[in-house]
Scaffold this motif. Structure first.
Motif, short mmCIF file in Angstrom:
data_model
loop_
_atom_site.label_atom_id
_atom_site.label_comp_id
_atom_site.label_asym_id
_atom_site.label_seq_id
_atom_site.Cartn_x
_atom_site.Cartn_y
_atom_site.Cartn_z
N GLY A 16 -23.14 55.87 -19.27
CA GLY A 16 -22.49 55.19 -18.16
C GLY A 16 -22.89 55.69 -16.79
O GLY A 16 -22.05 55.74 -15.89
N ASP B 84 -27.52 52.06 -22.09
CA ASP B 84 -26.41 52.60 -21.32
C ASP B 84 -26.31 54.11 -21.48
O ASP B 84 -25.49 54.76 -20.84
CB ASP B 84 -25.09 51.93 -21.71
CG ASP B 84 -24.82 51.99 -23.21
OD1 ASP B 84 -25.73 52.38 -23.97
OD2 ASP B 84 -23.70 51.64 -23.63
N MET C 221 -18.66 57.69 -15.94
CA MET C 221 -19.77 58.35 -16.64
C MET C 221 -19.31 59.67 -17.28
O MET C 221 -18.54 60.43 -16.67
CB MET C 221 -20.92 58.59 -15.68
CG MET C 221 -20.58 59.45 -14.49
SD MET C 221 -21.97 59.66 -13.33
CE MET C 221 -22.04 58.03 -12.59
N GLN D 149 -14.32 63.09 -13.30
CA GLN D 149 -13.62 62.16 -12.42
C GLN D 149 -12.33 62.79 -11.88
O GLN D 149 -11.96 62.56 -10.73
CB GLN D 149 -13.29 60.87 -13.18
CG GLN D 149 -14.48 59.97 -13.44
CD GLN D 149 -15.37 60.45 -14.58
OE1 GLN D 149 -15.00 61.33 -15.34
NE2 GLN D 149 -16.56 59.87 -14.68
N ASN E 100 -24.35 54.30 -14.50
CA ASN E 100 -24.16 53.30 -13.45
C ASN E 100 -22.70 52.91 -13.31
O ASN E 100 -22.37 51.94 -12.62
CB ASN E 100 -25.00 52.05 -13.78
CG ASN E 100 -26.49 52.35 -13.80
OD1 ASN E 100 -26.98 53.10 -12.96
ND2 ASN E 100 -27.21 51.76 -14.74
N LEU E 101 -21.81 53.65 -13.95
CA LEU E 101 -20.38 53.35 -13.94
C LEU E 101 -19.61 54.53 -13.35
O LEU E 101 -20.06 55.68 -13.42
CB LEU E 101 -19.88 53.08 -15.36
CG LEU E 101 -20.56 51.94 -16.13
CD1 LEU E 101 -20.08 51.93 -17.57
CD2 LEU E 101 -20.26 50.60 -15.46
N PRO E 102 -18.41 54.27 -12.80
CA PRO E 102 -17.62 55.39 -12.28
C PRO E 102 -17.07 56.29 -13.38
O PRO E 102 -16.70 57.42 -13.11
CB PRO E 102 -16.48 54.68 -11.52
CG PRO E 102 -16.41 53.32 -12.10
CD PRO E 102 -17.81 52.96 -12.49
#
Length: 328
Positions: free
Chosen positions: A286, A318, A292, A59, A288-290
């Motif tokens: 994760g 998850d 991950m 990120q 499907n999450l920012p």
């Protein structure tokens, strides 16, 4: 019209300008804070919060790139230089785990050992999809995490397929089960540190040589107490492995990214490493999450090399499974 009112063709220009400056200042603060995560994450050995921040290198690459572009547009030289340096630092850290073993010069003479680790998620309602995925993978050794009593019936196809198994299903989110078709010489369930979470140790025979397989799942380091428990658990695994001779595989949801302090502690103290031709930084949790991150791993010791690493599909958890092919 009053004499004090401004003319219709001469609107006040100050309001839009103030809003623009305010928005730019806010973006500058956000960019600076996002860069701070890069450097605070490098201080993980000094505080658990910093180590928690270290997990999000992927990120930070995106955040630093955006901060660099923003700084160029705003002509903030100091911010542009800091963002560029931070971007390169994060890329450097991630790239170190792109290839941790050299490809074999020629195909291995023996059939690769296939090992799978998969956190199926206790609350996962789609047991059929998860177990079907495991069956189709046809690994030689399977390590499932977060299996509790609600999975008791769903695990039956694996008990039928594999001649040897070890199950600890009474520990809720930290239940663990291992299945193998390799000859099993002995098995043991160990419980490390204060929380006494189960770790399964299987002593196997792999093509005439002894192989120790360890499946484990330490607690997520989400506060000071849990972070210390997490480190103690990984340290105990490292101490165990450091005393073992020959080939060793450790697999599971380690709640640790390749570059965090807990993982560095495990690798340095035990002699384990990724030894993978394929990259180990692609996210496994994760997706499907920012936020991950890659926290499911297989590490080896004793001359074992991972020549192929595959992340599985969505099967209701998850997490995604990790399937590796290991050769000597």
């Amino acid at each position: 019209m009053s004499d004090d009112a401004p003319p219709a063709d001469n609107p006040t220009p100050s309001a839009p300008r103030k809003k623009l400056v305010s928005l730019g200042g806010l973006c500058e603060v956000v960019a600076t804070l996002s860069l701070a995560g890069t450097w605070l994450g490098s201080l993980g050995r000094y505080h658990w919060v910093c180590d928690l921040m270290s997990h999000f290198r992927l990120q930070y690459v995106i955040a630093c790139a955006l901060a660099f572009l923003f700084a160029l547009l705003r002509r903030r030289t100091w911010l542009a230089l800091l963002a560029l340096f931070s971007l390169l630092w994060n890329v450097h850290i991630i790239h170190a785990y792109h290839q941790t073993a050299s490809p074999l010069p020629s195909p291995a003479a023996e059939k690769p050992l296939r090992v799978m680790t998969f956190n199926v998620l206790t609350e996962n309602k789609n047991h059929v999809a998860a177990i079907d995925h495991v069956l189709k993978a046809d690994a030689d050794v399977v390590c499932l995490l977060e299996v509790d009593d609600t999975w008791q019936h769903s695990l039956e196809p694996l008990r039928v397929k594999y001649p040897h198994r070890a199950e600890e299903l009474t520990d809720g989110h930290f239940g663990i089960a291992c299945y193998t078709r390799l000859p099993l010489k002995s098995l043991e369930a160990r419980r490390f540190s204060q929380w006494r979470l189960p770790t399964l140790i299987l002593n196997l025979d792999h093509l005439g040589r002894p192989l120790t397989f360890i499946g484990t799942h330490p607690i997520p380091p989400m506060n000071n107490t849990r972070a210390q428990e997490w480190r103690d658990h990984l340290s105990a695994i490292a101490t165990l492995v450091s005393g073992l001779q020959g080939e060793v595989i450790v697999a599971g949801d380690l709640n640790a990214t390749p570059w965090c302090e807990g993982m560095l502690l495990l690798r340095e103290k035990s002699g384990l490493d990724f030894h993978s031709v394929d990259p180990v930084w692609p996210p496994t949790w994760g997706l499907n999450l920012p936020m991950m991150i890659p926290i499911d791993h297989v590490l080896t010791k004793g001359g074992l090399i991972i020549q192929k690493r595959t992340i599985g599909p969505d099967a209701g958890s998850d997490h995604r499974s990790v399937l590796v092919e290991i050769v000597r």
